[in-house]
Design a protein around this motif. Structure first.
Motif, PDB file in Angstrom:
ATOM      1  N   GLY A 563      20.642  48.704 173.706  1.00 39.10           N
ATOM      2  CA  GLY A 563      19.592  47.858 173.016  1.00 39.10           C
ATOM      3  C   GLY A 563      18.193  48.317 173.712  1.00 39.10           C
ATOM      4  O   GLY A 563      17.323  47.263 173.442  1.00 39.10           O
ATOM      5  N   LYS A 565      13.864  49.477 174.598  1.00 35.38           N
ATOM      6  CA  LYS A 565      13.202  49.340 174.211  1.00 35.38           C
ATOM      7  C   LYS A 565      13.254  51.104 174.387  1.00 35.38           C
ATOM      8  O   LYS A 565      13.352  51.739 174.945  1.00 35.38           O
ATOM      9  CB  LYS A 565      11.800  49.041 174.249  1.00 35.38           C
ATOM     10  CG  LYS A 565      12.173  47.195 174.552  1.00 35.38           C
ATOM     11  CD  LYS A 565      11.278  46.872 174.521  1.00 35.38           C
ATOM     12  CE  LYS A 565      11.901  45.323 174.564  1.00 35.38           C
ATOM     13  NZ  LYS A 565      10.372  44.039 175.823  1.00 35.38           N
ATOM     14  N   GLN A 577       5.378  46.278 170.832  1.00 36.52           N
ATOM     15  CA  GLN A 577       5.330  46.473 169.119  1.00 36.52           C
ATOM     16  C   GLN A 577       6.848  45.822 168.842  1.00 36.52           C
ATOM     17  O   GLN A 577       7.651  46.303 169.940  1.00 36.52           O
ATOM     18  CB  GLN A 577       6.149  47.380 168.526  1.00 36.52           C
ATOM     19  CG  GLN A 577       4.689  48.725 168.365  1.00 36.52           C
ATOM     20  CD  GLN A 577       4.846  49.691 169.131  1.00 36.52           C
ATOM     21  OE1 GLN A 577       4.874  50.675 169.336  1.00 36.52           O
ATOM     22  NE2 GLN A 577       5.231  50.520 167.607  1.00 36.52           N
ATOM     23  N   THR A 578       7.644  44.818 168.334  1.00 36.31           N
ATOM     24  CA  THR A 578       8.856  44.635 168.450  1.00 36.31           C
ATOM     25  C   THR A 578       9.424  45.314 167.870  1.00 36.31           C
ATOM     26  O   THR A 578       9.822  46.200 167.296  1.00 36.31           O
ATOM     27  CB  THR A 578       8.595  43.240 167.636  1.00 36.31           C
ATOM     28  OG1 THR A 578       7.567  42.063 168.228  1.00 36.31           O
ATOM     29  CG2 THR A 578      10.490  42.638 167.576  1.00 36.31           C
ATOM     30  N   VAL A 579      10.514  45.436 168.188  1.00 34.31           N
ATOM     31  CA  VAL A 579      11.602  46.461 167.696  1.00 34.31           C
ATOM     32  C   VAL A 579      12.539  45.760 166.948  1.00 34.31           C
ATOM     33  O   VAL A 579      13.446  44.663 166.557  1.00 34.31           O
ATOM     34  CB  VAL A 579      13.068  46.898 168.864  1.00 34.31           C
ATOM     35  CG1 VAL A 579      13.816  48.094 167.928  1.00 34.31           C
ATOM     36  CG2 VAL A 579      12.469  47.326 169.566  1.00 34.31           C
ATOM     37  N   GLU A 581      14.786  44.969 163.821  1.00 35.54           N
ATOM     38  CA  GLU A 581      16.149  44.652 163.814  1.00 35.54           C
ATOM     39  C   GLU A 581      16.310  45.410 162.636  1.00 35.54           C
ATOM     40  O   GLU A 581      16.129  44.573 161.389  1.00 35.54           O
ATOM     41  CB  GLU A 581      16.769  43.951 163.681  1.00 35.54           C
ATOM     42  CG  GLU A 581      16.751  43.360 165.611  1.00 35.54           C
ATOM     43  CD  GLU A 581      16.694  44.233 166.590  1.00 35.54           C
ATOM     44  OE1 GLU A 581      17.886  44.426 166.488  1.00 35.54           O
ATOM     45  OE2 GLU A 581      16.503  44.241 167.628  1.00 35.54           O
ATOM     46  N   ALA A 582      17.314  46.477 162.410  1.00 37.37           N
ATOM     47  CA  ALA A 582      17.175  46.519 161.200  1.00 37.37           C
ATOM     48  C   ALA A 582      18.319  46.274 160.473  1.00 37.37           C
ATOM     49  O   ALA A 582      19.729  46.010 161.051  1.00 37.37           O
ATOM     50  CB  ALA A 582      17.124  48.024 160.485  1.00 37.37           C
TER      51      ALA A 582
END
Lengths: 582, 374
Positions: A563, A565, A577-579, A581-582
């Motif tokens: 996981g 970046k 940027q924050t990833v 989470e979908a």
């Protein structure tokens, strides 16, 4: 800091290889390849003795007195003819105990003897008789040639009485004072002269001739002396029970002669030092001893009186009594006013050293209590060893399995590191067994098994760090290095705690705990060595392979799977940027 | 696996977060209850001490057929006052008859050995004996306690130098917690306490601290320069550290417990009983409790101590003030500081995302919802 260092991994591995070859070579050279097993793994008797100051003695328990006690107890055990027995001090100072290990089955009598106090004293001889109904001893005395060590040994064992070879004591010739003029070549010469002629006359020595030093001998004691049979094993320790201030009866070491003795004239504690020397002129071994000032005075007086008695009469002799057994009863050549004396008597080197040790260590202000004694049968020992090995193998297998599942290809690094650590541990245990006498006990084996976890943890700390760095979006190579810098600190700090625990346990504990602490400490050190010299370099090398660098999902370091970046090329400035989470 | 990996990466970045520090009270209560039970049981049941502590002799006779009564009679005939207690022990390596008596002299021991060998028809050298003087167990315990004190002093010094005294306190609290609970479990279950158990408990100390140090090391890293940024409070940074090392803590415990479990298994089932089992049991309990305490006790204690520091209290105020100012401020702070090291950045984004996703309490970390992610 994040730059991959190219030359170093090879060098570290080389260092490790050199260490490995050195250890392997040493083992091959010495021809040892198995660890020294403790008695709980091979069967045998272990006795733990706890010291306490002897009654009436103000002596404290010091390292020195314990060391002396170890010597005395060793002498006793060896004297009992037990091969391979080991007597060792464990712990130090007030905490020290003495552990006696005897492989195989042991006589209970020996165990009982171990804890006794050593009491050394010089008593004047009032009467001496061969222990047995006096059989004439023509053979030894007739074949005796002065200076022949072999003969001396034989006669000492076979002959009734003292076999006709009475040890002699005189002033130490090496001392400048004393009366050197009279006997310039030392006692060695003197001991020879009376030997052949006077020997028979000693043997039948009758009722005690009153001597100048003799205190009144109670009739009961005289009676006891008359009936004493030193050839009977049960009676040999008869001398043990007599207080220092009273007359005593005693047997000599071999049960060959019995003695009626006066009160202790010079206590063993008055002996400063004693040592075995080779007499240059006669090639014979002698024992020289030095008294302290008290001893010098009393010994001077008593020898002055004794020297007046005809040679080889009881009145001329004094007995060196250890634990109620006469170790030696030399005749007195002349007054010894200088406090430095020499005992001669055609000793072998061993005999003279034994006597010197007795004199030096004899009076010990300690008593010992048998705190624990255990006898493990060889079968049980074998079972325990096997159980330990099975547990170790099982534990290792489980750990390897877990690591493989969790870290995939990276686990191979961990597993090979574990194997290397295991090999080093094994070699260390073998080598330490050979050099320092370290024995592997059941508790020690348990320590090794527990250590599997601690060692594997170092890899886990490192791998988790690498993964963290990969998640940060660093490239694999830079993640390895920056992860290492941080993991290293954690590993060292945590291992240091383990090491403190091991050292404290080892210093302050006794018995099984020590074995456990030792292996725990040993494996902690090995863990550090392996992580620094093997795991890290290996990871660095592997990172150069395509398999790992490409981030294969089986590598255990795949950025995707971790996981990471999305911008792995930009380690310096991970995405802000924050990833989502979908 | 996939889910697990995303969980671990989420933990690292603070997206998935368990609130260990913030809910300290819960853990304290839980631990207090466990400690009370442990102490209560200790007061009521006490501990069952092995023969090593009371003094006595134990004879083991490996025999498949020897009757218990036969062995008892044989021993009683030799030492009538010996009050022999006979048990049997079955392991995969064979059956053993164990005869326990009071402390015996070497001569008596020899006689009983012979009698048992004759009665059970085994060779004399197959009989194993252990004779323990009455004061031996006391001495072992005393030495263990001396060792404990020395160890604790050294640890406090070391942690104070390497980290800081508050961490030493946190570690010590966790340590006592572990030992008391382990002893309590022994008391509750009635397991016999032997010198091997004492070894085990001492080892737990090392292990528990080892675990704690790894967590604290991360806390130290996360809180370096924390005052200059006003992005998160000490407690939050500490909590993040616990979460970030959570995977490692679990892995470590699993890897530590596996060998100990196999030791326990082999000790109990192959040998029947003895040193291995006693040692492994104490370790097993201790490692499990130790992992719990380094997460749930040590770090919360540390965080609470730290928050009392004026500087940290001020920091907490600043952070809260900033947060009540709105999420833009938080984001802005994040943007403004790109020079921090990697983990600090991730800390920031974690906090930022939380602030962005929902409005929560002052701790500002996503809670229950986060656990369910994916």
């Amino acid at each position: 800091m994040a730059t991959p260092t190219s030359g170093r991994p090879g060098r570290a591995l080389l260092v490790l290889l050199v260490i490995a070859i050195a250890m392997g070579g040493w083992m091959a050279w010495k021809g040892v390849n198995t660890p020294k097993l403790g008695l709980d793994l091979q069967g045998g008797t272990t006795v733990t003795l706890v010291p306490s100051p002897a009654e009436g003695e103000k002596g404290t328990i010091t390292d020195e007195s314990i060391d002396e006690a170890v010597n005395i107890i060793s002498a006793r055990v060896n004297g009992a003819g037990v091969a391979e027995a080991e007597v060792a001090k464990q712990g130090s100072g007030q905490n020290a105990v003495i552990v006696v290990s005897v492989p195989g089955v042991t006589e209970d009598a020996l165990v009982e003897q171990l804890g006794q106090t050593a009491r050394l004293g010089f008593r004047p001889v009032l009467a001496a008789q061969p222990a047995v109904a006096p059989t004439p001893v023509p053979s030894p005395s007739s074949t005796d040639k002065p200076g022949s060590k072999k003969d001396n040994k034989n006669s000492g064992q076979q002959g009734g009485g003292n076999g006709g070879l009475l040890p002699r004591i005189g002033p130490d010739v090496s001392s400048a004072n004393a009366v050197t003029g009279k006997n310039d070549k030392g006692g060695g010469n003197q001991s020879q002269s009376p030997t052949p002629t006077t020997a028979p006359s000693v043997a039948p020595a009758p009722a005690p001739a009153p001597t100048p030093t003799a205190a009144a001998v109670p009739p009961e004691l005289q009676q006891q002396f008359n009936t004493l049979d030193c050839t009977d094993q049960a009676q040999q320790n008869v001398g043990t029970d007599f207080p220092d201030k009273e007359p005593a009866i005693a047997c000599d070491r071999n049960g060959n002669e019995k003695f009626l003795l006066g009160p202790v004239a010079v206590p063993g504690s008055d002996v400063d030092t004693a040592q075995a020397n080779l007499q240059q002129n006669t090639a014979g071994w002698v024992v020289s001893l030095d008294f302290n000032s008290d001893g010098t005075k009393t010994f001077g007086q008593i020898t002055a009186e004794m020297a007046l008695q005809p040679p080889d009469t009881p009145g001329n002799r004094f007995a060196i009594v250890l634990d109620g057994v006469v170790v030696s009863a030399p005749g007195v050549n002349e007054a010894i006013p200088g406090g430095q004396a020499q005992i001669s008597g055609q000793f072998t080197q061993q005999e003279s050293q034994d006597l010197a040790n007795v004199l030096k260590f004899g009076a010990l202000p300690l008593t010992f209590e048998i705190a624990e004694r255990s006898t493990i049968s060889p079968t049980l020992g074998d079972d325990q060893l096997q159980a330990g090995l099975i547990a170790g193998a099982l534990g290792l297998a489980l750990v390897v399995l877990y690591l493989l599942v969790y870290y995939r290809a990276l686990a191979l690094v961990a597993v090979s590191s574990l194997i290397i650590a295991g090999a080093f541990t094994y070699a260390s245990v073998v080598i330490l067994g050979e050099t320092l006498g370290f024995t592997l006990t059941l508790a020690g084996v348990a320590g090794l098994i527990v250590a599997i976890g601690i060692t594997a943890d170092s890899f886990i700390v490192y791998f988790e760090r690498i993964r963290d760095e990969v998640r940060e979006g660093r490239s694999l190579r830079s993640a390895l290095e920056s992860g290492w810098v941080r993991a290293r600190r954690t590993i060292v700090a945590a291992d240091f705690i383990s090491l403190i625990a091991a050292v404290v346990l080892w210093v302050l504990s006794v018995g099984g705990v020590r074995g456990f602490a030792f292996t725990l400490g040993l494996t902690t050190v090995i863990d550090l060595i392996v992580v620094f010299l093997f795991t890290k370099p290996l990871v660095t090398l592997l990172a150069r392979t395509k398999f790992f660098n490409s981030g294969s999902k089986w590598s255990g370091l795949s950025p995707e799977r971790l996981g990471a970046k999305p911008k792995p090329e930009n380690p310096k400035r991970p995405s802000r940027q924050t990833v989502k989470e979908a | 696996m996939n889910r697990f990996h995303s969980l671990t990466s989420g933990l690292y970045r603070g997206e998935v977060s368990f609130d260990f520090v913030g809910r300290a009270k819960q853990w304290y209560i839980l631990s207090a209850v466990m400690l009370l039970i442990a102490l209560g049981s200790l007061a009521v049941n006490g501990l069952k001490f092995g023969v090593e502590f009371s003094g006595g002799a134990v004879f083991s006779v490996p025999s498949e057929s020897c009757e218990i009564t036969t062995a008892r009679e044989a021993a009683a005939a030799e030492v009538p006052e010996g009050d022999p207690i006979v048990t049997e022990l079955n392991g995969s390596s064979g059956r053993q008859v164990k005869v326990q008596t009071v402390d015996l002299t070497p001569a008596e021991t020899g006689a009983v050995n012979q009698a048992l060998a004759d009665a059970c028809n085994v060779p004399l050298e197959d009989v194993s004996t252990q004779v323990i003087g009455p004061s031996w167990g006391e001495q072992i315990t005393q030495k263990a306690l001396t060792g404990l004190v020395v160890f604790l002093v050294l640890i406090v010094i070391y942690l104070s130098i390497m980290f800081e005294w508050r961490m030493a306190i946190g570690a010590l609290v966790a340590l006592f917690h572990d030992v008391f609970i382990t002893v309590g479990i022994y008391s509750l279950s009635g397991f016999e306490v032997t010198p091997a158990t004492v070894i085990g408990v001492l080892t737990i100390l090392g292990y528990s601290l080892y675990d704690t140090v790894v967590v604290f090391d991360k806390v130290k890293e996360n809180t370096r320069g924390i005052q200059t940024s006003s992005r998160m409070t000490y407690s939050e940074a500490a909590n993040l550290a616990v979460n970030q090392t959570l995977v490692r803590s679990i892995n470590t415990s699993v890897v530590g417990l596996l060998p100990v479990a196999s030791l326990l298994f082999v000790g109990a089932y192959v040998l029947g009983a003895g040193t291995l089992k006693d040692l492994a049991l104490a370790l097993f309990v201790g490692i499990a409790v130790g992992t719990y305490s380094s997460i749930f006790i040590a770090t919360p204690v540390l965080a609470q101590l730290k928050e009392r520091e004026p500087a940290m209290a001020a920091l907490a105020k600043r952070v809260n003030a900033r947060r009540s100012g709105g999420r833009d401020v938080a984001k802005g702070a994040g943007d403004g500081d790109g020079s921090g090291d990697g983990s600090a950045d991730s800390v920031m984004t974690g906090a930022g995302s939380a602030a962005g996703s929902a409005t929560r309490g002052p701790r500002n970390q996503p809670k229950r919802k986060a656990k369910k992610k994916r």
